[in-house]
Design a protein around this motif. Structure first.
Motif, short mmCIF file in Angstrom:
data_model
loop_
_atom_site.label_atom_id
_atom_site.label_comp_id
_atom_site.label_asym_id
_atom_site.label_seq_id
_atom_site.Cartn_x
_atom_site.Cartn_y
_atom_site.Cartn_z
N ILE A 6 0.84 -1.20 0.00
CA ILE A 6 0.00 0.00 0.00
C ILE A 6 0.87 1.25 0.00
O ILE A 6 0.59 2.22 -0.69
N GLY A 7 1.96 1.22 0.77
CA GLY A 7 2.85 2.38 0.83
C GLY A 7 3.57 2.62 -0.47
O GLY A 7 3.74 3.76 -0.91
N ILE A 8 4.00 1.58 -1.13
CA ILE A 8 4.76 1.72 -2.38
C ILE A 8 3.83 2.06 -3.54
O ILE A 8 4.13 2.93 -4.34
N GLN A 9 2.71 1.36 -3.64
CA GLN A 9 1.74 1.46 -4.73
C GLN A 9 2.45 1.44 -6.08
O GLN A 9 2.87 0.38 -6.52
N VAL A 10 2.63 2.57 -6.74
CA VAL A 10 3.26 2.57 -8.06
C VAL A 10 4.56 3.38 -8.09
O VAL A 10 5.04 3.74 -9.15
N SER A 11 5.14 3.62 -6.92
CA SER A 11 6.35 4.43 -6.85
C SER A 11 7.58 3.56 -7.16
O SER A 11 7.96 2.69 -6.37
N ILE A 12 8.19 3.79 -8.30
CA ILE A 12 9.36 3.02 -8.70
C ILE A 12 10.56 3.28 -7.79
O ILE A 12 11.24 2.33 -7.39
N PRO A 13 10.86 4.55 -7.40
CA PRO A 13 12.00 4.76 -6.49
C PRO A 13 11.83 4.04 -5.14
O PRO A 13 12.78 3.46 -4.63
#
Length: 166
Positions: A6-13
């Motif tokens: 949930i925290g990452i979702q779609v964040s590549i970095p």
């Protein structure tokens, strides 16, 4: 792990940073206990939730972790409180083979419940460790009755609580 996703979702970095952090943890630091990896995952999930400003997920994460620890501890505590003590009997291997059934019958007749926790044999001497509860009568009389059944080298009774048996 759900909190991480949930925290990452779609964040590549964030996902690449998490991959790097987990690879360092897994391959460079020896993990000796399974609880260690659980603690590390809790810290990483909380830090990623903080970095993405999802503070309500941190609260839910730690509540679930705290409740599961309480359940685990209470199950262990109930098991511990159920017993009155530990009985350790040592005898020769031959005596153990020939008289173990008589000893177990005596234990079941004089104790509310008894459970064998471990048994070991070394240099011709067998050592049996049993947890017990509900001893009928005095410890010395109980030990004397056991000695009548077989050639027992030592009988050790360790009580779990100060003040003896309930």
């Amino acid at each position: 792990i759900t909190t991480l996703f949930i925290g990452i979702q779609v964040s590549i970095p964030l996902s690449l940073g998490l991959l790097g952090a987990l690879s360092i943890i897994r391959f460079r630091t020896p993990i000796k206990e399974p609880e260690e990896i659980g603690f590390i995952m809790l810290v990483i999930a909380a830090s990623i939730s903080s970095a993405t400003l999802n503070f309500h997920y941190i609260v839910m994460l730690y509540l679930v972790a705290f409740i599961s620890l309480l359940i685990t501890r209470s199950a262990q505590m109930v098991k511990f409180l159920k017993r009155d003590g530990v009985l350790i009997i040592t005898m020769s291997d031959e005596t153990a083979e020939s008289s173990m059934n008589k000893i177990l019958e005596y234990l079941h007749s004089n104790l509310k419940w008894v459970r064998m926790e471990s048994s070991s044999s070394r240099d011709g001497v067998t050592s049996i460790q049993l947890a017990f509860s509900g001893l009928n009568g005095e410890v010395t009389g109980f030990q004397h009755g056991l000695r009548k059944l077989a050639e027992i080298k030592t009988i050790n009774v360790f009580l779990d609580r100060p003040g003896g048996i309930r």
